[in-house]
Design a protein around this motif. Structure first.
Motif, PDB file in Angstrom:
ATOM      1  N   SER A  37      40.534  63.338 -16.102  1.00 52.44           N
ATOM      2  CA  SER A  37      40.323  61.894 -16.198  1.00 52.44           C
ATOM      3  C   SER A  37      39.165  61.568 -17.129  1.00 52.44           C
ATOM      4  O   SER A  37      39.160  60.520 -17.784  1.00 52.44           O
ATOM      5  N   SER A  38      38.181  62.476 -17.202  1.00 48.01           N
ATOM      6  CA  SER A  38      37.045  62.218 -18.091  1.00 48.01           C
ATOM      7  C   SER A  38      37.451  62.238 -19.553  1.00 48.01           C
ATOM      8  O   SER A  38      36.738  61.712 -20.406  1.00 48.01           O
ATOM      9  N   SER A  40      40.548  61.061 -20.460  1.00 47.84           N
ATOM     10  CA  SER A  40      41.714  60.197 -20.526  1.00 47.84           C
ATOM     11  C   SER A  40      41.341  58.747 -20.799  1.00 47.84           C
ATOM     12  O   SER A  40      40.177  58.339 -20.644  1.00 47.84           O
ATOM     13  N   PRO A  54      45.308  65.308 -19.445  1.00 50.25           N
ATOM     14  CA  PRO A  54      44.735  64.053 -19.957  1.00 50.25           C
ATOM     15  C   PRO A  54      45.794  63.194 -20.639  1.00 50.25           C
ATOM     16  O   PRO A  54      46.702  63.706 -21.286  1.00 50.25           O
ATOM     17  N   SER A 257      36.373  56.120 -17.569  1.00 48.29           N
ATOM     18  CA  SER A 257      36.215  57.487 -18.061  1.00 48.29           C
ATOM     19  C   SER A 257      34.760  57.923 -18.007  1.00 48.29           C
ATOM     20  O   SER A 257      34.465  59.102 -17.774  1.00 48.29           O
TER      21      SER A 257
END
Length: 292
Positions: A37-38, A40, A54, A257
């Protein structure tokens, strides 16, 4: 000699493998989700399109995190609290555990009962706050280092280990004219590297993860540890402060994010070193399990 395994044993082992695989997935997936998620897009995260990989891969969140001076300042504060705090913890815990491990200490039972009592009862948050304030520690680094300088549980663990050192070694040191300080430094501590490693790990991880004491005792933001900055970003949505001058759409596209990227940045050091130190956690449990 090869022992032939029965069908029931093979089925049991297969079920164990399946069960442990499922458990491993359940334990590891939340961290994997945070990681992907970081990288995405925020819209993909909000629409639950991020699962295993991602979506809209980018490094924008990490770029903003590393450009934020608060993160680096908080990182430096946390490293100081971990280093200085762990050193204070080890010195005081060792100085308390050694005399309590000696059989000839007068009043040892009273002191141990008093220490154990503090594990179950305390004055509470308000008396602790007033105590820190009256001692002049409020809004200083010492407020995070001194009030929790000794853990009663860790003291008992270290005392238990010291009790396992043969009395004959202590007596031989006394015969050679060594006092208690020399015996501690030259005999006890060299034989106690395993428990010292365990205590170092316990205290260091505790300081790294600590945020509540900083939230209570600190007002100067320049003293905040990394975990308190992370809390602000996650709970108070202060990630928007990193995006000054951006449009509302740009803020939304990156703010989610940023939260995940900050979590990764804050936990990465522990994730990297933990596999190498895991055996000390197990050893720490076994050390405290020995009863005199």
């Amino acid at each position: 000699m090869v022992v032939k395994r029965s069908l029931g044993e093979k089925i049991f082992d297969s079920l164990n493998i399946i069960f442990l695989t499922v458990c491993s997935f359940l334990f590891l997936y939340p961290m994997w989700y945070v990681l992907v998620s970081s990288f995405s897009d925020a819209y993909a995260i909000a629409s639950s399109r991020v699962t295993f990989w991602p979506v809209g891969f980018n490094f924008n969140a990490y770029k903003l995190v590393f450009e934020d001076a608060r993160i680096w300042e908080a990182y430096g504060n946390t490293l100081f609290y971990v280093g200085a705090g762990t050193a204070i913890n080890l010195v005081l815990t060792t100085l308390g555990a050694y005399p309590l491990s000696r059989r000839n200490l007068d009043g040892k039972s009273f002191f141990m009962a008093f220490i154990v009592f503090t594990m179950f009862f305390s004055g509470g948050l308000i008396p602790a706050y007033l105590n820190v304030r009256e001692l002049g520690l409020f809004d200083t680094r010492w407020a995070l280092l001194l009030p929790g300088a000794i853990s009663a549980f860790n003291l008992i663990v270290m005392r238990t280990f010291f009790q396992g050192i043969p009395d004959s070694l202590i007596e031989s040191g006394k015969i050679d004219g060594a006092n208690d300080i020399k015996i501690l430094l030259r005999i006890v501590l060299p034989l106690s590297m395993p428990v010292i490693a365990v205590m170092t790990l316990f205290y260091a991880v505790g300081h790294w993860n600590s945020w509540f004491a900083a939230m209570i005792y600190l007002q100067d933001r320049s003293l905040y540890p990394l975990q308190l900055i992370l809390r602000e970003i996650l709970i108070q949505s202060s990630a928007q402060n990193m995006l000054s001058g951006a449009t509302q759409d740009e803020v939304f596209r990156i703010s989610e994010s940023i939260k995940f990227a900050t979590i990764i940045v804050a936990t990465l050091p522990i994730l990297v070193i933990y596999p190498f130190l895991q055996r000390y956690f197990v050893k720490g449990v076994m050390i405290g399990a020995i009863k005199e």
